[in-house]
Design an enzyme around this catalytic site. Sequence first.
Site, PDB file in Angstrom:
ATOM      1  N   HIS A   1      32.928 -45.856  14.573  1.00  0.00           N
ATOM      2  CA  HIS A   1      33.601 -46.467  14.903  1.00  0.00           C
ATOM      3  C   HIS A   1      32.565 -48.188  15.066  1.00  0.00           C
ATOM      4  CE1 HIS A   1      36.796 -44.350  16.974  1.00  0.00           C
ATOM      5  NE2 HIS A   1      35.999 -43.161  16.596  1.00  0.00           N
TER       6      HIS A   1
ATOM      7  N   GLU B   1      44.886 -37.301  10.530  1.00  0.00           N
ATOM      8  CA  GLU B   1      44.125 -38.630   9.973  1.00  0.00           C
ATOM      9  C   GLU B   1      43.472 -38.963   8.512  1.00  0.00           C
ATOM     10  OE1 GLU B   1      40.813 -38.584  11.958  1.00  0.00           O
ATOM     11  OE2 GLU B   1      39.898 -40.705  11.729  1.00  0.00           O
TER      12      GLU B   1
ATOM     13  N   ASP C   1      39.628 -32.121  13.000  1.00  0.00           N
ATOM     14  CA  ASP C   1      38.886 -33.369  13.133  1.00  0.00           C
ATOM     15  C   ASP C   1      37.447 -33.436  12.534  1.00  0.00           C
ATOM     16  OD1 ASP C   1      38.660 -36.261  12.485  1.00  0.00           O
ATOM     17  OD2 ASP C   1      39.278 -36.914  14.744  1.00  0.00           O
TER      18      ASP C   1
END
Length: 294
Positions: free
Chosen positions: A159, A279, A80
């Site tokens: 986030h 993702e 990631d």
Amino acid sequence: MEEYIRAGKIASEVREYARKKYHVGRTLLDICEELEQMIISKGAKPAFPCNVSLNEIAAHYTAEPNDERIVKDGDLLKIDIGVHVNGYIADTAVTVCYDTRYESLVNATEIALQEAIKIVRSGVNASDIGKVIEDTVKRHGFIPIHNLTGHSLSQYIVHAGKSIPNIRTYTGFLLLENEAYAIEPFLTTKDGNGLVVNGNIRNIFSLVSRKNIGNKDADALKEYIWNRFKMLPFTTRWLTKDYDIKHLNLLLELLLKKKAIRSYPILVEANKKYVAQAEHTVIPKENSALVITL
Ligand code: MN
Ligand code: MN
């Protein structure tokens, strides 16, 4: 927008390099350092430490300073990657698979992401994205991880407050034109629990407050973190050039205790079953999505 596109292009190039490279026999440390260095050499910065989460670890593992853990045949490795240009973040992930039994899991994860992206445009409900992911995953005979979600992104914030679920939910929100969102299905096998729980390793942190805590060394470290990373996640490995590791760990503990920083423990599938992730970062437009990490 220009910065998002630059960050996305670099993130995509690094992810594709990571997808094609054969990692068996390499240390997780080597992988993290190579990919992070690649981001820097392309003129951007890592938005967070490269995550290299193996098997039942779904997310939030990055290499420790002298990490000797090696990728083995049979492993399922989630890589990631976060890239930022002036704080504008592209977030993307790939799962590499060294066990043929998990290839269908990885494929279903990619398909779920693609199906989700097909319905993205400004005004789509996040709950509908979750429904598409859940339906696609189930059709392939797997289950989504219910308590991991995608998220909105904003400048220097990974986030940014809104969650894109991987299941149908009964509350949602409408995606905004020109806001960036990460969509990231996590799938496990039918015998999985479908939830992740915190594990006992935590080597990713981020600053939460710049208020002084009254310890000279710890406050100096806090300002050093602010200057280098702002509120973006960082890891011990990124600090050991300037800090002795033992001293550093003590200062980080103190900053954690005083709530000046937070940690992100590794997230482990509750039944210890293997997890795959895919993702992309998307920016909704009037009739479709701009996938900046395509
Ligand atoms: Mn990510
Ligand atoms: Mn993400």
